[in-house]
Design an enzyme around this catalytic site. Structure first.
Site, PDB file in Angstrom:
ATOM      1  CB  SER A   1     -12.126  13.346   2.502  1.00  0.00           C
ATOM      2  OG  SER A   1     -12.487  14.455   1.496  1.00  0.00           O
TER       3      SER A   1
ATOM      4  CE1 TYR B   1      -7.793  12.429  -0.211  1.00  0.00           C
ATOM      5  CE2 TYR B   1      -9.836  13.398  -0.120  1.00  0.00           C
ATOM      6  CZ  TYR B   1      -8.654  13.228   0.395  1.00  0.00           C
ATOM      7  OH  TYR B   1      -8.479  13.637   1.715  1.00  0.00           O
TER       8      TYR B   1
ATOM      9  CE  LYS C   1      -8.054  10.273   3.228  1.00  0.00           C
ATOM     10  NZ  LYS C   1      -7.175  10.063   4.264  1.00  0.00           N
TER      11      LYS C   1
END
Length: 321
Positions: A122, A146, A150
């Site tokens: 991402s 998050y 990632k």
């Protein structure tokens, strides 16, 4: 050629499966089998080769071991807990996004078959004090759990590839819009809902202003890029297997204007602007000036305009909405 799509019940997983079935081959070989895996059994499209569904919690090493065997040639690792949920529930984000990724990579290592692994990362790996423009080699500085999870996944894919355990490639996805279906817990969910709902005659709330700029890609083009990405020769990627997937940067206002150009003025009237500080705190930390030079040089591509994104939704998804 046997393919495993982990996250095969999600939007991209389902579209990827259909596109691969239509294509019939990958990496120059005929597709002879496919498994779609998710936390619950995914829907199965018709295929001219054996295709099966599997329920798997990738946070459980034993479940991953039962899913991945020596016959698998290409693994798409799409499964993830989305940004908003990973931020609000740290434990589940770590379990799926970090430990789940590691479980998949460790299973590949144990099998000693060196499968191709396509990992979806991402743009959330960037944030904070990062220079503009951002290049593929810019050091990640995630400002969310998050994004951190990632970024760790990217490093693992790179190192497991360096060691010869997998033939990996990690693509930092732009925000995918316009997504069909219902809103999810991703902080970026509104970037689809402010178009999807009005195109279906429903009101939508936009939590940022018209000048908010972001990096986007359509679901159709994302699937094309995932297929192209799996077919890249590992040596062509050099010493880093991580790159940005191409996209385009537009403001909310530009995107609304694009929807109006395609669908007329009525949908835009259904968008209501309403500040949501908790969403703004996440998305305004995402950087916008991005240069996906590596992926472009390897054959991946972006949408030419956001009007394309709107047309693709109308063609591919609105009839089933």
């Amino acid at each position: 050629m046997n393919i495993l799509i982990i996250g095969g019940g999600g939007l991209i997983g389902q579209k990827l499966a259909h596109k691969l079935i239509d294509k019939g081959e990958l990496r120059g070989q005929e597709i002879t089998g496919m498994v779609l895996a998710d936390i619950v059994d995914p829907a199965l499209p018709d295929a001219p080769f054996p295709i099966s569904a599997a329920s798997c919690d990738i946070g459980e090493p034993e479940a991953v071991a039962g899913l991945i065997d020596k016959d698998i040639d290409v693994i798409y690792l799409l499964a993830a807990v989305v940004s908003g949920q990973a931020e609000s529930d740290f434990d589940i984000g770590m379990r799926v996004n970090l430990h789940g990724t590691l479980n998949v990579l460790e299973r590949c290592r144990a099998l000693e078959t060196t499968p191709v692994v396509v990992f979806t990362s991402s743009m959330a790996v960037f944030g904070g004090d990062v220079p503009d423009p951002i290049e593929d080699w810019t050091i990640p500085n995630p400002q969310t759990s998050y994004g951190t999870q990632k970024a760790i996944g990217e490093l693992l894919v790179n190192d497991y590839s360096r060691k010869g355990f997998i033939d990996g490639r990690a693509f930092r996805l732009p925000t995918i819009s316009v997504r069909p279906g219902k809103p999810n817990l991703a902080a970026s969910s509104f970037m689809s809902s402010i178009f999807r709902e009005p195109l279906n005659g429903q009101e939508a709330i936009c939590p940022v202003d018209r000048d908010f700029a972001h990096f986007y890609l359509s679901p159709r083009r994302c699937v094309d890029n995932l297929i192209c990405g799996a077919e890249i020769d590992g040596d062509a990627m050099g010493t880093s297997r991580t790159m940005m997937m191409p996209g385009r940067t537009w403001t909310i206002g530009q995107m609304i204007d694009a929807m109006t150009a395609v669908a007329g003025s009525e949908p835009a009237r259904l968008i209501r602007f309403e500040d949501q500080p908790e969403i703004q705190a996440i998305v305004k930390g995402w950087k916008f000036d991005l240069n996906p030079a590596k992926a472009l040089s390897l054959g991946l591509s972006a949408d030419e305009s956001f009007e394309e994104n709107i047309r693709y939704y109308l063609e591919d998804d609105l009839p089933r909405a």
